[in-house]
Design a protein around this motif. Sequence first.
Motif, PDB file in Angstrom:
ATOM      1  N   GLY A  43      45.930  26.642  43.089  1.00 48.65           N
ATOM      2  CA  GLY A  43      46.777  25.832  43.904  1.00 48.65           C
ATOM      3  C   GLY A  43      47.978  26.218  44.512  1.00 48.65           C
ATOM      4  O   GLY A  43      48.603  25.857  45.333  1.00 48.65           O
ATOM      5  N   LYS A  48      45.610  30.801  46.283  1.00 49.04           N
ATOM      6  CA  LYS A  48      44.893  30.651  47.414  1.00 49.04           C
ATOM      7  C   LYS A  48      44.638  31.970  48.128  1.00 49.04           C
ATOM      8  O   LYS A  48      43.617  32.161  48.686  1.00 49.04           O
ATOM      9  CB  LYS A  48      45.660  29.647  48.435  1.00 49.04           C
ATOM     10  N   GLN A  51      42.109  33.569  46.290  1.00 50.20           N
ATOM     11  CA  GLN A  51      40.831  32.710  45.983  1.00 50.20           C
ATOM     12  C   GLN A  51      40.522  32.628  44.453  1.00 50.20           C
ATOM     13  O   GLN A  51      39.497  32.940  43.966  1.00 50.20           O
ATOM     14  CB  GLN A  51      39.522  33.575  46.602  1.00 50.20           C
ATOM     15  N   SER A  53      40.022  30.061  42.844  1.00 51.23           N
ATOM     16  CA  SER A  53      38.989  28.981  42.471  1.00 51.23           C
ATOM     17  C   SER A  53      37.834  29.790  42.445  1.00 51.23           C
ATOM     18  O   SER A  53      36.710  29.461  41.763  1.00 51.23           O
ATOM     19  CB  SER A  53      39.142  28.109  43.524  1.00 51.23           C
TER      20      SER A  53
END
Length: 497
Positions: A43, A48, A51, A53
Amino acid sequence: MGIKAALSKPLAAYTHARDQQWLQHPEKAQQAIFQQILKQAAGTVFGKDHQFSKIKSHADYVKAVPVRDYEGLKPYFDRVKKGEPDILWSGKPIYLAKTSGTTSGTKYIPITKASIPNHINGAKNALLSYIHETGNSQFLDGKLIFLSGSPVLEEVGGIKTGRLSGIVNHHVPGYLRTNQMPSYQTNCIEDWETKLDKVVEETLPQRMTLISGIPPWVQMYFDKLTARTGRPIKDIFPDFSLFVYGGVNFEPYKAKLFQSVGKKIDSIETFPASEGFFAYQNSQHDNGLLLLLNSGIFYEFIPASEYFNENPTRLTIGEVELGVNYALVLSSNAGLWSYSLGDTVKFVSKNPYKVIVSGRIKHFISAFGEHVIGEEVEKALRETMRHFPEVSVAEFTVAPKISSTETEPSYHEWLIEFASQPTDLKAFEQELNTQLCKLNSYYDDLIKGNILQNLKVTALPPAAFQSYMQSQGKLGGQNKVPRLSNDRNLAEGLLKV
């Protein structure tokens, strides 16, 4: 035996037993850290942007996150320094470690609540490992000196900021506070020579048992003690039994330092940096440093021969080989991501994984295509000194000397501050050249092809390096002299002293 020494033995045994869990499963330990730090930073701004995630494997990570040094990550570090939260790691760092950079000026390395245990436990476990192996714990009942930077911290962007050693000083365990030297007030003195005089004054009457610091600065401390008393260190501190050091290769300093002590003592090498505490010597029977694979840092290793390639190979711990020079790259819970530390390591064992620090990836001489590295010049000097046992070296550096005429080839100039000079400097010079030829085939070819002439040694006066570092405002603390340069800036500065 005092209570501290007695209680340390069961603690050392417990720590040793606990460490076997990750030592027996090193790849699993690294994979767990890899997944954990990616999840916790998903986060953040950096997470971010890259990427996090979507990253499921190391191969994904390699594609998403390029290797960068401090300069490459500086836009993120600058935002952290301004006090912005959630940039590289969740929240704000609890500290910024201030350190000198060769290309970036002053560097500000984040230390987070998650990463501070790495720095503290690394040093503590190095001592506990020594106690477990040797049974020697009596040094804990005496006075312990840590030659370090000032613990006075400033605020940058609302974050406490200072030298790493000064930050760590605030986290010395309470049970060691009464043993710790010098006093807090003395540690706060910024001027190194003034501070060292005060350290000598405070420690002379004490029962010193452990001394820790970067070897050249410990040597300065020993020299001042002997100048004050006229006695070797073993007579000043008869219970001194353990020397803990890190930051530079000990070998060039070893002979003179032990000569100053006057007896052989045990020593523990550590591998700390502002970016993390990476390894420590866990046995008195070999020089390898145990790489800490369970301490919040995920390691990647780039073969040094590929480092400057556009897409170098990035290996994980299970893929490394013995005897290969690797550039050390790390991602950590301090918010460092594929961060090139600048140091090179070489594995000497894979069960467990142990390394030696072989040099700096950017500290080499290749003015003529020879690519001589720090490990090679240090080994060449060490082997030469074996042939000249009367020699001891206080400090040295090597720089190229480019010829101004077409008839006389260029050469490497070794600027050496001898503590004890060779009886035949020319013979010493020739042997040093022979040893370097053995270690570096490119250098050997250039000598044989008369592109380079044999190296030349310039003997510097006593305290030349000390005077130069003082003139640059880099005397003491964690400042180190580069072994190698591709230019003449350091060499010319030393010759002017």
